[in-house]
Design a protein around this motif. Sequence first.
Motif, PDB file in Angstrom:
ATOM      1  N   UNK A 165     -13.596  16.701  47.940  1.00 29.76           N
ATOM      2  CA  UNK A 165     -12.439  17.012  47.865  1.00 29.76           C
ATOM      3  C   UNK A 165     -12.429  15.687  45.940  1.00 29.76           C
ATOM      4  N   UNK A 166     -12.941  15.102  45.304  1.00 25.38           N
ATOM      5  CA  UNK A 166     -12.930  14.616  44.105  1.00 25.38           C
ATOM      6  C   UNK A 166     -13.306  15.789  43.384  1.00 25.38           C
ATOM      7  N   UNK A 167     -14.664  16.343  43.737  1.00 25.74           N
ATOM      8  CA  UNK A 167     -15.225  17.556  43.011  1.00 25.74           C
ATOM      9  C   UNK A 167     -13.801  18.465  42.908  1.00 25.74           C
ATOM     10  N   UNK A 168     -13.240  18.728  43.873  1.00 27.99           N
ATOM     11  CA  UNK A 168     -12.339  20.133  43.723  1.00 27.99           C
ATOM     12  C   UNK A 168     -11.093  19.819  43.172  1.00 27.99           C
ATOM     13  N   UNK A 169     -11.026  18.369  42.936  1.00 30.17           N
ATOM     14  CA  UNK A 169      -9.780  18.254  42.063  1.00 30.17           C
ATOM     15  C   UNK A 169      -9.905  18.002  40.789  1.00 30.17           C
ATOM     16  N   UNK A 170     -10.886  17.886  40.647  1.00 31.90           N
ATOM     17  CA  UNK A 170     -11.714  18.344  39.480  1.00 31.90           C
ATOM     18  C   UNK A 170     -11.723  19.742  38.639  1.00 31.90           C
TER      19      UNK A 170
END
Length: 411
Positions: A76-81
């Motif tokens: 989820x953190x990577x997708x946000x980036x």
Amino acid sequence: MRIAFFSPPLQGHLGPAAGLAAALNDRGHQCFLVHHPLLDVDPVFKSLPLDPSQCEWTPASFTQRTRSSGLPFGVLSLVREMAEMTNSLCRQAPDLLRQHGIEAVVSDQLEPAGALVADHLGLPYASLAAAHPINREPLVPLPFLHWPYEDSPKAIERNRVGTWVADKLTARHDRTVARWSAAWSLQPRQKVVDCLSTRADISQLVPGLDFPRQQLPPSFHYVGPLRRAKHDWPVTENKDTRPTIFASLGTLQNHRLSMFRRIAKACRQLGVKLIVSHANGLSARQAATIDADVVLPWVNYQEVMSQADAVITHGGINTVLDALAAGLPILCMPLAFEQPGIGARLVHSGAGKVLSHRSESGRIAAALGDLLNRPDYKARAGLLQDEIRSSGGAPAAAQLLERALGRAISG
């Protein structure tokens, strides 16, 4: 043509893009890269830097997210980036492309901003699958899943559920695509996968390394590894008669010291020679604790693989393609992203085996012994080597793009 490339700021994506750009440059075109100014840009590209004050990401932060992309919070953190990167590109790239007279776009499949910006400006664009293609079919599991290929209603339902879960995890990036599509009054796009080009969609794979496909559009092309012109390395006399193994975990997972140590212990158990490349992921002190014959921060893959008998890797697509281009069987120990899917496709092809990245040295030694002692693995790798040799690579991809994009411009 003046062609702008859009790519994630990762070597596994930028390297193939540079290989394609070099081939386009050789044909008289000019290639540009839209990028964050902190990224080191390959000189094959002319630079189109973003304004960093309008970017809530950096190449370093993006790389860090990819290294800690475990389920679910890391993903989820990577997708946000990724969503923020697409936002910044869509905000800034239109003016950059206008200012530099860009006539066409090549957009990595995983960076939809290129397709959105191109459509907004009325420019033709091509898609580039530097990683495993994200093109969807009911019988084909998504590339980040380790599932095998099966032609059955049960498999179709399994794949449908896997796709539903994946869409939930990547929803933020998909919403970004839909928002920019609506803001620019484009043909509606709801997901990243909706941004693939209908003119030219280029993949580094060859058919033998993919699952059987039934629904690929005419615009899709397997061209094999996108590399620059290769050199013929001199054959050196090898007084060591032991089989040689090359181990690499790419440029993102190269810090896994424990894994390298277990691989080295397995090779000692088998009595084979081991060459390790850690791509500067380890300190000199850490590298010295790996019980291998050769441990280096960087190697020339072509040169090393010309001396090897098998490869141990995490399953990054570029390492796998380079190994198969040398006709080498592969022991795949997937860690993240499309690596489980690449492992499943290797097993399907018959050119490799897959183990958990947590496997102890005894299991690694047994699997590696199979690869070295059973001729069918080498034979299957040889068939894929032949397929790669005839696939065309970067020169063929450049010709395809020249026809598809040039025809759109002139028409």
